[in-house]
Design a protein around this motif. Sequence first.
Motif, PDB file in Angstrom:
ATOM      1  N   GLU A  46       0.824  -1.205   0.000  1.00 20.27           N
ATOM      2  CA  GLU A  46       0.000   0.000   0.000  1.00 20.27           C
ATOM      3  C   GLU A  46       0.862   1.262   0.000  1.00 20.27           C
ATOM      4  OE1 GLU A  46      -3.202   1.960   3.058  1.00 20.27           O
ATOM      5  OE2 GLU A  46      -3.102  -0.226   2.947  1.00 20.27           O
ATOM      6  N   SER A  47       1.877   1.284   0.833  1.00 16.50           N
ATOM      7  CA  SER A  47       2.752   2.456   0.889  1.00 16.50           C
ATOM      8  C   SER A  47       3.810   2.441  -0.222  1.00 16.50           C
ATOM      9  CB  SER A  47       3.435   2.548   2.257  1.00 16.50           C
ATOM     10  OG  SER A  47       4.214   1.404   2.505  1.00 16.50           O
ATOM     11  N   TYR A  48       4.107   1.269  -0.764  1.00 18.76           N
ATOM     12  CA  TYR A  48       5.157   1.131  -1.777  1.00 18.76           C
ATOM     13  C   TYR A  48       4.693   1.574  -3.164  1.00 18.76           C
ATOM     14  CZ  TYR A  48       9.240  -0.972  -4.026  1.00 18.76           C
ATOM     15  OH  TYR A  48      10.399  -1.179  -4.724  1.00 18.76           O
ATOM     16  N   GLN A  49       3.410   1.533  -3.415  1.00 23.20           N
ATOM     17  CA  GLN A  49       2.912   1.852  -4.754  1.00 23.20           C
ATOM     18  C   GLN A  49       3.330   3.250  -5.193  1.00 23.20           C
ATOM     19  OE1 GLN A  49      -1.265   1.179  -5.437  1.00 23.20           O
ATOM     20  NE2 GLN A  49      -1.042   1.495  -7.637  1.00 23.20           N
ATOM     21  N   GLN A  50       3.233   4.233  -4.311  1.00 21.37           N
ATOM     22  CA  GLN A  50       3.650   5.594  -4.664  1.00 21.37           C
ATOM     23  C   GLN A  50       5.146   5.665  -4.947  1.00 21.37           C
ATOM     24  OE1 GLN A  50       2.135   7.817  -1.302  1.00 21.37           O
ATOM     25  NE2 GLN A  50       0.492   8.654  -2.579  1.00 21.37           N
ATOM     26  N   ILE A  51       5.944   4.949  -4.176  1.00 20.92           N
ATOM     27  CA  ILE A  51       7.389   4.911  -4.377  1.00 20.92           C
ATOM     28  C   ILE A  51       7.696   4.307  -5.749  1.00 20.92           C
ATOM     29  CG2 ILE A  51       9.526   3.803  -3.578  1.00 20.92           C
ATOM     30  CD1 ILE A  51       8.264   3.988  -0.716  1.00 20.92           C
ATOM     31  N   PHE A  52       7.044   3.204  -6.064  1.00 20.11           N
ATOM     32  CA  PHE A  52       7.243   2.531  -7.346  1.00 20.11           C
ATOM     33  C   PHE A  52       6.869   3.445  -8.513  1.00 20.11           C
ATOM     34  CE2 PHE A  52       5.327  -0.109 -10.744  1.00 20.11           C
ATOM     35  CZ  PHE A  52       6.464  -0.786 -11.153  1.00 20.11           C
ATOM     36  N   GLU A  53       5.709   4.054  -8.441  1.00 21.98           N
ATOM     37  CA  GLU A  53       5.251   4.917  -9.532  1.00 21.98           C
ATOM     38  C   GLU A  53       6.154   6.130  -9.706  1.00 21.98           C
ATOM     39  OE1 GLU A  53       1.135   5.527  -8.524  1.00 21.98           O
ATOM     40  OE2 GLU A  53       0.572   3.542  -9.289  1.00 21.98           O
ATOM     41  N   ALA A  54       6.599   6.719  -8.608  1.00 24.93           N
ATOM     42  CA  ALA A  54       7.487   7.883  -8.695  1.00 24.93           C
ATOM     43  C   ALA A  54       8.843   7.505  -9.287  1.00 24.93           C
ATOM     44  CB  ALA A  54       7.668   8.509  -7.315  1.00 24.93           C
ATOM     45  N   ALA A  55       9.382   6.375  -8.870  1.00 24.99           N
ATOM     46  CA  ALA A  55      10.680   5.938  -9.385  1.00 24.99           C
ATOM     47  C   ALA A  55      10.599   5.639 -10.880  1.00 24.99           C
ATOM     48  CB  ALA A  55      11.168   4.708  -8.625  1.00 24.99           C
ATOM     49  N   CYS A  56       9.528   5.020 -11.311  1.00 24.69           N
ATOM     50  CA  CYS A  56       9.381   4.674 -12.728  1.00 24.69           C
ATOM     51  C   CYS A  56       9.059   5.896 -13.582  1.00 24.69           C
ATOM     52  CB  CYS A  56       8.312   3.610 -12.900  1.00 24.69           C
ATOM     53  SG  CYS A  56       8.805   2.001 -12.231  1.00 24.69           S
ATOM     54  N   ALA A  57       8.398   6.875 -13.026  1.00 23.93           N
ATOM     55  CA  ALA A  57       8.032   8.077 -13.784  1.00 23.93           C
ATOM     56  C   ALA A  57       9.269   8.846 -14.237  1.00 23.93           C
ATOM     57  CB  ALA A  57       7.133   8.974 -12.947  1.00 23.93           C
ATOM     58  N   GLY A  58      10.341   8.763 -13.492  1.00 25.72           N
ATOM     59  CA  GLY A  58      11.547   9.493 -13.839  1.00 25.72           C
ATOM     60  C   GLY A  58      12.532   8.733 -14.709  1.00 25.72           C
ATOM     61  N   LEU A  59      12.147   7.572 -15.206  1.00 26.27           N
ATOM     62  CA  LEU A  59      13.073   6.759 -16.004  1.00 26.27           C
ATOM     63  C   LEU A  59      13.158   7.265 -17.437  1.00 26.27           C
ATOM     64  CD1 LEU A  59      12.072   3.239 -14.685  1.00 26.27           C
ATOM     65  CD2 LEU A  59      14.132   4.527 -14.140  1.00 26.27           C
ATOM     66  N   PRO A  60      14.363   7.268 -18.001  1.00 29.26           N
ATOM     67  CA  PRO A  60      14.553   7.819 -19.340  1.00 29.26           C
ATOM     68  C   PRO A  60      14.237   6.854 -20.483  1.00 29.26           C
ATOM     69  CG  PRO A  60      16.655   7.152 -18.442  1.00 29.26           C
ATOM     70  CD  PRO A  60      15.615   6.904 -17.365  1.00 29.26           C
ATOM     71  N   GLU A  61      13.854   5.630 -20.186  1.00 29.43           N
ATOM     72  CA  GLU A  61      13.599   4.644 -21.235  1.00 29.43           C
ATOM     73  C   GLU A  61      12.473   5.114 -22.156  1.00 29.43           C
ATOM     74  OE1 GLU A  61      15.159   1.545 -21.837  1.00 29.43           O
ATOM     75  OE2 GLU A  61      16.588   2.381 -20.429  1.00 29.43           O
ATOM     76  N   PRO A  62      12.701   5.137 -23.458  1.00 27.80           N
ATOM     77  CA  PRO A  62      11.666   5.628 -24.376  1.00 27.80           C
ATOM     78  C   PRO A  62      10.476   4.682 -24.534  1.00 27.80           C
ATOM     79  CG  PRO A  62      13.587   4.885 -25.592  1.00 27.80           C
ATOM     80  CD  PRO A  62      13.938   4.809 -24.136  1.00 27.80           C
ATOM     81  N   ASP A  63      10.702   3.372 -24.482  1.00 29.57           N
ATOM     82  CA  ASP A  63       9.613   2.421 -24.664  1.00 29.57           C
ATOM     83  C   ASP A  63       9.487   1.549 -23.423  1.00 29.57           C
ATOM     84  OD1 ASP A  63       7.494   1.206 -25.838  1.00 29.57           O
ATOM     85  OD2 ASP A  63       8.633   0.121 -27.351  1.00 29.57           O
TER      86      ASP A  63
END
Length: 112
Positions: free
Chosen positions: A17-34
Amino acid sequence: MTVHVACLCAAWCRTCESYQQIFEAACAGLPEPDLRVRWIDIEDEAELIGDLDIETFPTLLIADDAHVRFAGPLTPQPETLRRVLRAHLTDATPAKVAPEYAALAERLRTQG
């Protein structure tokens, strides 16, 4: 090349429950195009999970078009997640994983 990053959790898990925000924030900043990012509730999406038995939350899967790069549980700290993402998004070396993880990766690939 498409890279799939999936976090496997459960709605009843307080850590998830608390990790979902951490996961989404970490992935949002990734430079991978696809990059395809998925939060997967193992009970709500049991058909997608198949025979994979998740015992520890959170569990992370990173796979590309050809193979699984990483699969396994993580400690729920943001820095651990960022370190694993950095390492396995830049290194396309196949990981030695259980066949159930490879099957999940294939199902994610075919979903588009």
